[in-house]
Design a protein around this motif. Structure first.
Motif, PDB file in Angstrom:
ATOM      1  N   UNK A 167       0.810  -1.206   0.000  1.00 45.61           N
ATOM      2  CA  UNK A 167       0.000   0.000   0.000  1.00 45.61           C
ATOM      3  C   UNK A 167       0.845   1.257   0.000  1.00 45.61           C
ATOM      4  N   UNK A 168       2.118   1.133   0.404  1.00 45.27           N
ATOM      5  CA  UNK A 168       3.029   2.278   0.406  1.00 45.27           C
ATOM      6  C   UNK A 168       3.227   2.847  -0.988  1.00 45.27           C
ATOM      7  N   UNK A 169       3.009   2.035  -2.020  1.00 46.99           N
ATOM      8  CA  UNK A 169       3.167   2.504  -3.399  1.00 46.99           C
ATOM      9  C   UNK A 169       2.186   3.608  -3.737  1.00 46.99           C
ATOM     10  N   UNK A 170       1.083   3.707  -3.000  1.00 44.16           N
ATOM     11  CA  UNK A 170       0.027   4.679  -3.288  1.00 44.16           C
ATOM     12  C   UNK A 170      -0.159   5.731  -2.202  1.00 44.16           C
ATOM     13  N   UNK A 171       0.332   5.474  -1.002  1.00 38.99           N
ATOM     14  CA  UNK A 171      -0.013   6.344   0.133  1.00 38.99           C
ATOM     15  C   UNK A 171       0.797   7.637   0.185  1.00 38.99           C
ATOM     16  N   UNK A 172       2.017   7.624  -0.359  1.00 40.14           N
ATOM     17  CA  UNK A 172       2.872   8.807  -0.254  1.00 40.14           C
ATOM     18  C   UNK A 172       3.164   9.176   1.187  1.00 40.14           C
ATOM     19  N   UNK A 173       3.297   8.178   2.024  1.00 38.98           N
ATOM     20  CA  UNK A 173       3.462   8.389   3.461  1.00 38.98           C
ATOM     21  C   UNK A 173       4.849   8.935   3.795  1.00 38.98           C
ATOM     22  N   UNK A 174       4.897   9.879   4.733  1.00 37.34           N
ATOM     23  CA  UNK A 174       6.175  10.464   5.148  1.00 37.34           C
ATOM     24  C   UNK A 174       7.135   9.390   5.632  1.00 37.34           C
ATOM     25  N   UNK A 175       8.408   9.553   5.268  1.00 41.88           N
ATOM     26  CA  UNK A 175       9.535   8.737   5.721  1.00 41.88           C
ATOM     27  C   UNK A 175       9.655   7.370   5.014  1.00 41.88           C
ATOM     28  N   UNK A 176       8.721   7.062   4.137  1.00 39.15           N
ATOM     29  CA  UNK A 176       8.736   5.766   3.468  1.00 39.15           C
ATOM     30  C   UNK A 176       9.210   5.873   2.018  1.00 39.15           C
ATOM     31  N   UNK A 177       9.846   6.981   1.634  1.00 40.06           N
ATOM     32  CA  UNK A 177      10.089   7.259   0.223  1.00 40.06           C
ATOM     33  C   UNK A 177      10.820   6.154  -0.548  1.00 40.06           C
ATOM     34  N   UNK A 178      11.961   5.622  -0.088  1.00 38.43           N
ATOM     35  CA  UNK A 178      12.647   4.614  -0.905  1.00 38.43           C
ATOM     36  C   UNK A 178      11.796   3.367  -1.148  1.00 38.43           C
ATOM     37  N   UNK A 179      11.204   2.838  -0.086  1.00 39.41           N
ATOM     38  CA  UNK A 179      10.382   1.634  -0.225  1.00 39.41           C
ATOM     39  C   UNK A 179       9.163   1.910  -1.096  1.00 39.41           C
ATOM     40  N   UNK A 180       8.502   3.055  -0.850  1.00 37.82           N
ATOM     41  CA  UNK A 180       7.315   3.409  -1.635  1.00 37.82           C
ATOM     42  C   UNK A 180       7.657   3.566  -3.108  1.00 37.82           C
ATOM     43  N   UNK A 181       8.767   4.231  -3.396  1.00 32.24           N
ATOM     44  CA  UNK A 181       9.181   4.419  -4.785  1.00 32.24           C
ATOM     45  C   UNK A 181       9.471   3.076  -5.459  1.00 32.24           C
ATOM     46  N   UNK A 182      10.100   2.172  -4.714  1.00 31.08           N
ATOM     47  CA  UNK A 182      10.426   0.869  -5.292  1.00 31.08           C
ATOM     48  C   UNK A 182       9.169   0.073  -5.605  1.00 31.08           C
ATOM     49  N   UNK A 183       8.181   0.134  -4.736  1.00 31.80           N
ATOM     50  CA  UNK A 183       6.957  -0.631  -4.973  1.00 31.80           C
ATOM     51  C   UNK A 183       6.106   0.002  -6.064  1.00 31.80           C
TER      52      UNK A 183
END
Length: 268
Positions: A167-183
């Protein structure tokens, strides 16, 4: 087959866990030594598949093999081939596809489950080596794996690709940028792949497992009570139907935590 647009829009229907008949199917599962990958590999074997189990940890793979053999002794179903492999070994990933081709000539199921979290930190505090590792493991190795096994999945009468996202791929949650970008990148790969194969018997779908009682979740949320989260075996059971030869959906997200399919939707 159902092919979808961009971003995420839920459908009304949900999916109850069911055990498909995977007898005679060849399944490749990465990250198979622990967590969701471990239980998904076990459950695929219990459903009749021969599981090619990939992980860095030999001990975890041997434990998986013991569990699969024990279940097979009572049910007569399932077997495993163990492949100790670090997915950052790109040439090793290439050889994996070649080895599967030589032994079986095809692949029926891919579960691209392996991944790393990196760090939870402000984007400006993330070290370059950490960002590069997250992208290498989560994105580049997934692309390399897809490239290696795509011809094999096309040889199957009902190829199934299950690509793990978040879900991090869509949430744009603070502090999760590398993992979110990868997903987000992994989802883009899977969507393009699904679109390329939309007129073939290959179904490519992404899974958002939701919060699960895994080591990665504990790393990300150290203060969280793990007993409040579903066990990885439960999430694996919800994902298992995506390997069913009878599946007709492709190019979509399956939210395992909510047991529902989600379509992508372009921004207005």
């Amino acid at each position: 087959m159902t092919n979808s647009p961009d971003q995420a829009r839920p459908e009304e229907d949900t999916v109850e866990p069911a055990v498909p008949d995977l007898s005679g199917r060849i399944a490749l599962v990465t990250g198979a030594s622990r967590g969701i990958g471990y239980f998904l590999a076990r459950q695929m074997a219990a459903a009749g598949a021969h599981v090619v189990a990939v992980a860095r940890t030999v001990g975890g793979l041997e434990e998986l093999d013991d569990a699969i053999k024990a279940e097979a002794a009572s049910t007569g179903k399932g077997a495993a081939t163990l492949v100790p492999l670090d997915l950052t070994d790109m040439e090793g990933v290439d050889r994996l596809g070649g080895a599967i081709h030589e032994r079986w000539g095809r692949l029926d199921i891919l579960a691209a489950n392996a991944g790393v979290l990196g760090v939870i930190a402000p984007i400006g505090h993330v070290e370059a080596k950490t960002f590069e590792k997250v992208m290498t493991v989560n994105v580049t190795s997934t692309w390399r794996l897809i490239r290696s096994v795509d011809p094999l999945l096309r040889k199957s009468d009902a190829g199934r690709a299950i690509v793990m996202s978040s879900g991090a791929a869509h949430s744009g949650r603070a502090f999760w940028a590398p993992y979110a970008a990868s997903k987000a990148a992994v989802e883009a790969l899977a969507r393009s792949w699904a679109d390329e194969t939309r007129n073939m018997p290959l179904c490519v779908n992404v899974v958002d497992p939701g919060a699960t009682r895994t080591a990665m979740r504990a790393q990300a949320m150290p203060g969280e009570d793990p007993e409040t989260l579903p066990h990885p075996s439960e999430i694996a059971a919800r994902i298992l139907p995506l390997a069913d030869p009878a599946l007709s959906r492709t190019g979509m997200i399956f939210q395992a935590g909510r047991q529902r399919w989600v379509e992508y939707q372009r921004p207005a």
